[in-house]
Design a protein around this motif. Structure first.
Motif, PDB file in Angstrom:
ATOM      1  N   VAL A  36       0.812  -1.217   0.000  1.00 10.40           N
ATOM      2  CA  VAL A  36       0.000   0.000   0.000  1.00 10.40           C
ATOM      3  C   VAL A  36       0.850   1.273   0.000  1.00 10.40           C
ATOM      4  N   PRO A  37       1.948   1.369   0.788  1.00 11.79           N
ATOM      5  CA  PRO A  37       2.740   2.605   0.756  1.00 11.79           C
ATOM      6  C   PRO A  37       3.228   2.981  -0.640  1.00 11.79           C
ATOM      7  N   PHE A  38       3.648   2.009  -1.419  1.00  6.83           N
ATOM      8  CA  PHE A  38       4.169   2.294  -2.751  1.00  6.83           C
ATOM      9  C   PHE A  38       3.026   2.614  -3.723  1.00  6.83           C
ATOM     10  N   TYR A  39       1.854   2.062  -3.461  1.00  7.98           N
ATOM     11  CA  TYR A  39       0.658   2.426  -4.218  1.00  7.98           C
ATOM     12  C   TYR A  39       0.314   3.892  -3.964  1.00  7.98           C
ATOM     13  N   GLU A 120      19.873   0.606   6.776  1.00  7.74           N
ATOM     14  CA  GLU A 120      20.756   1.387   7.653  1.00  7.74           C
ATOM     15  C   GLU A 120      20.492   2.877   7.451  1.00  7.74           C
ATOM     16  N   HIS A 121      20.387   3.275   6.195  1.00  2.00           N
ATOM     17  CA  HIS A 121      20.101   4.688   5.902  1.00  2.00           C
ATOM     18  C   HIS A 121      18.701   5.090   6.365  1.00  2.00           C
ATOM     19  N   LEU A 122      17.721   4.239   6.102  1.00  2.00           N
ATOM     20  CA  LEU A 122      16.346   4.567   6.477  1.00  2.00           C
ATOM     21  C   LEU A 122      16.186   4.738   7.979  1.00  2.00           C
ATOM     22  N   HIS A 123      16.840   3.892   8.756  1.00  2.00           N
ATOM     23  CA  HIS A 123      16.754   4.008  10.209  1.00  2.00           C
ATOM     24  C   HIS A 123      17.389   5.308  10.692  1.00  2.00           C
ATOM     25  N   LYS A 124      18.550   5.631  10.148  1.00  2.00           N
ATOM     26  CA  LYS A 124      19.211   6.881  10.541  1.00  2.00           C
ATOM     27  C   LYS A 124      18.369   8.084  10.127  1.00  2.00           C
ATOM     28  N   SER A 125      17.803   8.016   8.938  1.00  2.00           N
ATOM     29  CA  SER A 125      16.975   9.112   8.456  1.00  2.00           C
ATOM     30  C   SER A 125      15.724   9.293   9.313  1.00  2.00           C
ATOM     31  N   SER A 126      15.106   8.185   9.719  1.00  2.00           N
ATOM     32  CA  SER A 126      13.894   8.282  10.538  1.00  2.00           C
ATOM     33  C   SER A 126      14.194   8.897  11.905  1.00  2.00           C
ATOM     34  N   VAL A 127      15.363   8.565  12.466  1.00  2.00           N
ATOM     35  CA  VAL A 127      15.769   9.159  13.749  1.00  2.00           C
ATOM     36  C   VAL A 127      15.968  10.660  13.589  1.00  2.00           C
ATOM     37  N   ALA A 130      12.586  12.372  13.049  1.00  2.00           N
ATOM     38  CA  ALA A 130      11.786  12.369  14.277  1.00  2.00           C
ATOM     39  C   ALA A 130      12.225  13.474  15.226  1.00  2.00           C
ATOM     40  N   ARG A 131      13.485  13.869  15.128  1.00  2.00           N
ATOM     41  CA  ARG A 131      13.963  14.988  15.944  1.00  2.00           C
ATOM     42  C   ARG A 131      13.309  16.303  15.517  1.00  2.00           C
ATOM     43  N   SER A 132      12.996  16.406  14.226  1.00  2.00           N
ATOM     44  CA  SER A 132      12.450  17.654  13.690  1.00  2.00           C
ATOM     45  C   SER A 132      10.931  17.698  13.684  1.00  2.00           C
ATOM     46  N   PHE A 133      10.291  16.534  13.553  1.00  2.00           N
ATOM     47  CA  PHE A 133       8.831  16.506  13.431  1.00  2.00           C
ATOM     48  C   PHE A 133       8.251  15.564  14.480  1.00  2.00           C
ATOM     49  N   ASN A 134       7.481  16.120  15.399  1.00  2.00           N
ATOM     50  CA  ASN A 134       6.996  15.324  16.538  1.00  2.00           C
ATOM     51  C   ASN A 134       5.937  14.306  16.164  1.00  2.00           C
ATOM     52  N   TYR A 135       5.383  14.370  14.947  1.00  2.00           N
ATOM     53  CA  TYR A 135       4.390  13.388  14.538  1.00  2.00           C
ATOM     54  C   TYR A 135       5.039  12.124  13.965  1.00  2.00           C
ATOM     55  N   LEU A 136       6.359  12.135  13.851  1.00  2.00           N
ATOM     56  CA  LEU A 136       7.079  10.960  13.368  1.00  2.00           C
ATOM     57  C   LEU A 136       7.742  10.238  14.524  1.00  2.00           C
ATOM     58  N   GLU A 137       7.833   8.922  14.389  1.00  2.00           N
ATOM     59  CA  GLU A 137       8.522   8.120  15.386  1.00  2.00           C
ATOM     60  C   GLU A 137       9.731   7.451  14.744  1.00  2.00           C
ATOM     61  N   ALA A 138      10.848   7.506  15.453  1.00  2.00           N
ATOM     62  CA  ALA A 138      12.057   6.859  14.942  1.00  2.00           C
ATOM     63  C   ALA A 138      11.847   5.354  14.908  1.00  2.00           C
ATOM     64  N   VAL A 251      11.310  -2.219   5.079  1.00  2.00           N
ATOM     65  CA  VAL A 251      11.381  -1.021   4.246  1.00  2.00           C
ATOM     66  C   VAL A 251       9.980  -0.447   4.030  1.00  2.00           C
ATOM     67  N   SER A 252       9.028  -1.323   3.729  1.00  2.00           N
ATOM     68  CA  SER A 252       7.654  -0.892   3.514  1.00  2.00           C
ATOM     69  C   SER A 252       7.081  -0.189   4.746  1.00  2.00           C
ATOM     70  N   LYS A 253       7.369  -0.720   5.916  1.00  2.00           N
ATOM     71  CA  LYS A 253       6.863  -0.116   7.156  1.00  2.00           C
ATOM     72  C   LYS A 253       7.442   1.277   7.375  1.00  2.00           C
ATOM     73  N   ILE A 254       8.737   1.441   7.124  1.00  2.00           N
ATOM     74  CA  ILE A 254       9.354   2.758   7.319  1.00  2.00           C
ATOM     75  C   ILE A 254       8.807   3.754   6.311  1.00  2.00           C
ATOM     76  N   PHE A 255       8.614   3.322   5.077  1.00  2.00           N
ATOM     77  CA  PHE A 255       8.027   4.218   4.084  1.00  2.00           C
ATOM     78  C   PHE A 255       6.630   4.648   4.508  1.00  2.00           C
ATOM     79  N   HIS A 256       5.857   3.712   5.057  1.00  2.00           N
ATOM     80  CA  HIS A 256       4.504   4.036   5.502  1.00  2.00           C
ATOM     81  C   HIS A 256       4.513   5.001   6.683  1.00  2.00           C
ATOM     82  N   ASP A 257       5.349   4.711   7.675  1.00  2.00           N
ATOM     83  CA  ASP A 257       5.338   5.477   8.921  1.00  2.00           C
ATOM     84  C   ASP A 257       6.042   6.822   8.816  1.00  2.00           C
ATOM     85  N   VAL A 258       7.013   6.929   7.915  1.00  2.00           N
ATOM     86  CA  VAL A 258       7.826   8.149   7.869  1.00  2.00           C
ATOM     87  C   VAL A 258       7.607   8.925   6.569  1.00  2.00           C
TER      88      VAL A 258
END
Length: 307
Positions: A36-39, A120-127, A130-138, A251-258
């Motif tokens: 669904v995220p890629f859709y 590895e990149h996606l996890h670092k990017s999400s962290v 998340a520091r900048s936008f409070n609606y995101l979770e690392a 990967v799909s989960k991070i794309f959806h959540d972030v």
């Protein structure tokens, strides 16, 4: 007739059946959740380039992405994040060809290595985001799919020993002061030019396009494991394929959540402003009163939920 009657009509938009002739997206929504995220990213790209439906009832004209002097938060942070993501996809994943046979252990190993780099990149990017936008979770990193040079899975404790103490602290501890500063900095809205918004929209469209490689890979490996050919595949190759699948689901989960979450919120704010401008333009066709140009009105709840 009340000179402000048009305002009343638009406030009651929730009670109107505005979508009786809506056709919705041409492409049906996938039944598999991980696709669904890629859709959604395909629909967003369509709206940016040509205008299109992003849900069964909401059509986004392409002009929504080309507004002048719109309020926007954290533009530089988002642009930087998307540029780095685009670079990683193009250099780590796109050059890798997914094996056509389940027995190709070397091919699955190459794909797994590329996905580990991507994660590895996606996890670092999400962290960082998340520091900048409070609606995101690392996102929390799952190391169970990582494989060392000897083919043995890397446990978290092994990776801890491979890093210095300060490196571990940097990746596992969120600095409250830095997070507060980043969020305040990103929360302050600023006006952006048509060119700046167009550049952001083009960047988002390119990310939406290049990220479809994960959708293609998911279809190849099968999100539910139904495509595994255990009768002919080498056990080690089949195990690697399962690890590739697990990485793709992450990967799909991070794309959806972030990524999708961030783009959806930007699109909603832009759509709110676009509808407000259209309403004011319509009102000025009949009344000469000056209407304040503010960016405080929100979408009706039903339309916001539809996004």
């Amino acid at each position: 007739m009340d000179r402000r009657q048009s305002h009343v009509a638009f406030q009651e938009i929730e009670e109107l059946d505005l979508h009786e002739n809506a056709t919705g997206p041409e492409e049906p929504k996938p039944t598999i959740v991980t696709m669904v995220p890629f859709y959604h990213l395909r629909l967003i790209r369509q709206s940016i380039l040509f205008g299109g439906y992003v849900s069964a009832k909401v059509f986004i004209p392409k002009e929504v992405w080309r507004q002048h002097n719109a309020k926007f938060t954290g533009l530089s942070t988002k642009v930087s994040a998307f540029e780095e993501l685009l670079f990683q996809i193009c250099h780590s994943v796109v050059p890798v060809e997914l094996p056509s046979k389940d027995s190709d252990a070397e091919g699955w190993q190459r794909a797994l290595t590329a996905l580990n780099v991507m994660l590895e990149h996606l996890h670092k990017s999400s962290v960082s985001l998340a520091r900048s936008f409070n609606y995101l979770e690392a996102s929390e990193k799952d190391t169970s799919a990582e494989v060392g040079e000897s083919g043995v899975e890397k446990g978290h404790y092994l990776k801890m020993f491979q890093k210095g103490a300060m490196d571990v602290l940097k990746t596992t501890v969120v600095n409250p002061t830095l997070t507060a500063y980043k969020r305040v900095e990103a929360a302050v809205p600023g006006r952006i030019t048509t060119e700046a918004l167009a550049h952001y929209a083009e960047l988002v469209a390119e990310v939406c396009l290049k990220s479809q490689v994960f959708d293609v890979w998911l279809k190849r490996v099968g999100a539910d494991g139904s495509s595994d050919d255990s009768a002919t595949a080498v056990p080690s190759a089949l195990l690697l394929k399962q690890k590739v699948r697990k990485c793709l689901l992450e990967v799909s989960k991070i794309f959806h959540d972030v990524m999708c979450e961030m783009i959806w919120r930007d699109l909603q704010r832009l759509l709110e402003r676009y509808l407000r401008k259209m309403r004011k333009s319509f009102a000025r066709m009949y009344w000469d009163d000056d209407i304040e140009d503010d960016d405080t009105t929100s979408l009706p709840s039903s339309m916001a939920m539809a996004l």
